[in-house]
Motif scaffolding. Structure first.
Motif, mmCIF file in Angstrom:
data_model
loop_
_atom_site.group_PDB
_atom_site.id
_atom_site.type_symbol
_atom_site.label_atom_id
_atom_site.label_comp_id
_atom_site.label_asym_id
_atom_site.label_seq_id
_atom_site.Cartn_x
_atom_site.Cartn_y
_atom_site.Cartn_z
ATOM 1 N N GLU A 1 4.298 18.054 -5.728
ATOM 2 C CA GLU A 1 5.392 18.853 -6.272
ATOM 3 C C GLU A 1 6.643 18.029 -6.564
ATOM 4 O OE1 GLU A 1 7.215 20.909 -2.384
ATOM 5 O OE2 GLU A 1 5.042 21.186 -2.665
ATOM 6 N N PHE B 1 -0.547 25.974 -8.426
ATOM 7 C CA PHE B 1 -0.106 26.261 -7.066
ATOM 8 C C PHE B 1 -1.191 25.886 -6.057
ATOM 9 C CE2 PHE B 1 1.133 28.953 -3.487
ATOM 10 C CZ PHE B 1 2.508 28.707 -3.453
ATOM 11 N N THR B 2 -2.452 26.135 -6.404
ATOM 12 C CA THR B 2 -3.564 25.789 -5.514
ATOM 13 C C THR B 2 -3.699 24.280 -5.338
ATOM 14 O OG1 THR B 2 -4.766 27.791 -6.179
ATOM 15 C CG2 THR B 2 -6.052 26.028 -5.167
ATOM 16 N N ILE C 1 -1.320 22.055 -5.621
ATOM 17 C CA ILE C 1 -0.203 21.566 -4.792
ATOM 18 C C ILE C 1 -0.498 21.814 -3.311
ATOM 19 C CG2 ILE C 1 2.207 21.979 -4.206
ATOM 20 C CD1 ILE C 1 2.733 22.493 -7.174
ATOM 21 N N GLN C 2 -1.028 22.983 -2.988
ATOM 22 C CA GLN C 2 -1.360 23.286 -1.596
ATOM 23 C C GLN C 2 -2.470 22.365 -1.079
ATOM 24 O OE1 GLN C 2 -2.213 27.564 -1.820
ATOM 25 N NE2 GLN C 2 -0.327 27.964 -0.665
ATOM 26 N N LYS C 3 -3.454 22.093 -1.927
ATOM 27 C CA LYS C 3 -4.548 21.210 -1.504
ATOM 28 C C LYS C 3 -4.046 19.793 -1.280
ATOM 29 C CE LYS C 3 -9.212 19.710 -2.692
ATOM 30 N NZ LYS C 3 -10.316 19.764 -3.689
ATOM 31 N N ASN D 1 -1.067 18.921 -0.299
ATOM 32 C CA ASN D 1 -0.351 18.924 0.976
ATOM 33 C C ASN D 1 -1.312 18.960 2.167
ATOM 34 O OD1 ASN D 1 2.093 18.881 -0.398
ATOM 35 N ND2 ASN D 1 2.289 21.115 -0.400
ATOM 36 N N ALA D 2 -2.399 19.715 2.014
ATOM 37 C CA ALA D 2 -3.382 19.798 3.101
ATOM 38 C C ALA D 2 -4.080 18.452 3.308
ATOM 39 C CB ALA D 2 -4.407 20.889 2.788
#
Length: 495
Positions: free
Chosen positions: A122, A96-97, A99-101, A103-104
């Motif tokens: 994702e 999950f981390t 995927i967030q990185k 996107n960032a």
């Protein structure tokens, strides 16, 4: 999973359901033909809701809640649910981390950036498969205390993303490998050494040369006296020496650009030492060559000659004609800066012969220009023109416009200098024939005096001879000088 059976499997995609499950299970029992009355009685156009159906469909298969979720949820959601259901909460958190990185980074890069052109993590199902597969295996190994297995799974992910040019993901898992390697106590530090080498490469790729040097130095110290080898058969220690040679060379280049001569020389000495410890003759020669050039730049040609002599001997030993030519050229520069012009010319002439025999046109052009500059600066314009002419021909063979233009400029300057000798001589003579000679040239505006000038030269020679004899000079000496002048004029006219 029993500890003794844990192993690393090649990357395999998750097995997902292919297509939707069938709601009706086919029956293979043949049915006998029915009579019309029986068929009519089986048809119910209107069924009372309170009437129970005594003929239920037994071949209907209901989907479970998990199977229904596969088709209702996204691929990422299904993978996350699966990891949590199996108890891999740490793997879920890391996925999950990441995927967030992703996107960032994508938002920070904006439209037009490399990461923007790719799909979000994702939405890349194969990469999510690989992450789930190896992260869960690494977490299971970590729970059992088998850090070598943890390292192997993290390394597999680093290599996978490196092959797919997802560098920030591969760098992330190389960092994870480094942290895990420090916990492995059973291999004598081999995994820790490899982790330092990988992080050194990561830092080098990002231009962080000082940080890369620290990791490569740690890699070197951990491999001293070891016989560890990589998959290509090279020892880890020789690889460490090669890495340090390269990083020290890059650091010295940066120092030389900033004119930090002494610091660059110290760094190049370290590079030379690493090349010798790694028993790499070609790297040793290159380090000696760069060290010699650094000494020349710092104004210490005598020390440069020692380093360049080493490079020259190594090039002869390896049969490296290109290296030998570079050694001759650098040696000529060092000797010229000392004022030893005769030896400098000899080395440059040797360089030209090596370049000609090896068809090294670029080196040939450079050597000819260098030698021509020496002759031009010392008033030997005939030889200077010959050298620049050869440089021009070599440049034309290469088809490099900047080099052609450079040779043309040098050639033009040398020809102008050579022309001025004849012009000055006739101007100083100031007799009728010399004036006719100069006027004819002025009218033609050619590279050199036109044909009528040859007659003028003969008349000038006769005048010089009679004048010299009247003054009691040796006629043979005057004739030799006149022959030289006539030959020079003829050479100039023909060119």
């Amino acid at each position: 999973m029993p500890p003794n059976k844990m192993s690393i499997l090649p990357a395999m995609p998750r097995q997902v359901l292919q297509g939707f499950p069938s709601h009706v299970q086919p029956k293979s029992v043949p049915q006998s033909p029915k009579k019309p009355d029986e068929v009519r009685h089986r048809i119910h156009l209107i069924r009372d809701k309170d009437v129970k159906d005594h003929h239920p469909q037994k071949n209907i298969k209901e989907l479970s809640k998990e199977e229904t979720a596969i088709y209702q949820n996204s691929f990422k959601h299904s993978i996350c649910i699966e990891m949590l259901c199996q108890g891999y909460h740490k793997s879920f958190s890391e996925l999950f981390t990441l995927i967030q990185k992703w996107n960032a980074l994508r938002d920070a890069g904006g439209p037009g950036s490399a990461i923007w052109q790719k799909k979000p993590l994702e939405e890349q199902h194969e990469k999510l498969d690989q992450l789930q597969h190896f992260l869960t295996r690494a977490e299971a190994a970590q729970r059992a205390g088998y850090y070598e297995e943890v390292y192997k799974n993290q390394f597999a992910l680093a290599q996978y993303f490196k092959r797919h040019d997802d560098h920030w993901l591969s760098n992330h898992f190389f960092e994870c490998c480094f942290q895990t390697a420090s916990k492995i106590k059973t291999d004598g530090g081999k995994k820790e050494a490899e982790a330092h080498a990988n992080l050194g490469q990561v830092a080098e790729d990002h231009g962080q040369l000082e940080k890369a040097a620290e990791h490569y130095e740690a890699f070197y110290h951990l491999t001293v006296g070891r016989i560890w080898k990589d998959e290509t058969g090279h020892t880890h220690n020789s690889l460490a020496c090669e890495n340090l040679w390269r990083i020290y060379t890059l650091l010295s280049d940066r120092m030389l650009e900033n004119k930090e001569w002494q610091q660059a020389i110290k760094t190049l000495i370290k590079a030379l030492d690493m090349a010798r410890k790694g028993c790499a003759k070609n790297l040793e020669g290159e380090a000696a060559y760069r060290l010699g050039l650094a000494h020349i730049s710092s104004g210490n040609p005598q020390t440069a000659i020692k380093a360049l002599s080493t490079y020259m001997e190594i090039s002869k030993e390896l049969g490296d004609k290109v290296g030998l030519g570079k050694a001759y050229e650098a040696m000529a520069k060092a000797l010229e800066s000392q004022g030893n012009i005769a030896e400098s010319i000899e080395y440059l002439e040797s360089f030209i012969q090596v370049a000609k025999s090896s068809n090294l046109y670029h080196s040939l052009a450079g050597a000819c220009i260098c030698l021509g500059e020496i002759f031009n600066a010392r008033g030997n314009y005939e030889k200077a023109c010959l050298c620049f002419s050869q440089a021009y021909e070599a440049a034309v063979s290469l088809g490099e416009i900047p080099l052609i233009e450079e040779a043309q400029v040098h050639f033009g300057i040398a020809k102008a200098h050579r022309m001025m000798l004849a012009v000055s001589r006739h101007t100083e003579a100031a007799d009728y024939v010399s004036m006719e000679y100069l006027l004819t040239w002025k009218k033609n505006r050619s590279d050199m005096f036109s044909d009528p000038a040859n007659t003028g030269s003969l008349a000038l020679i006769e005048a010089d001879l009679s004048k010299g004899c009247e003054n009691g000079e040796d006629a043979e000496t005057i004739l030799k000088y006149s022959d030289h002048v006539a030959a020079a004029d003829e050479s100039v006219t023909s060119s």
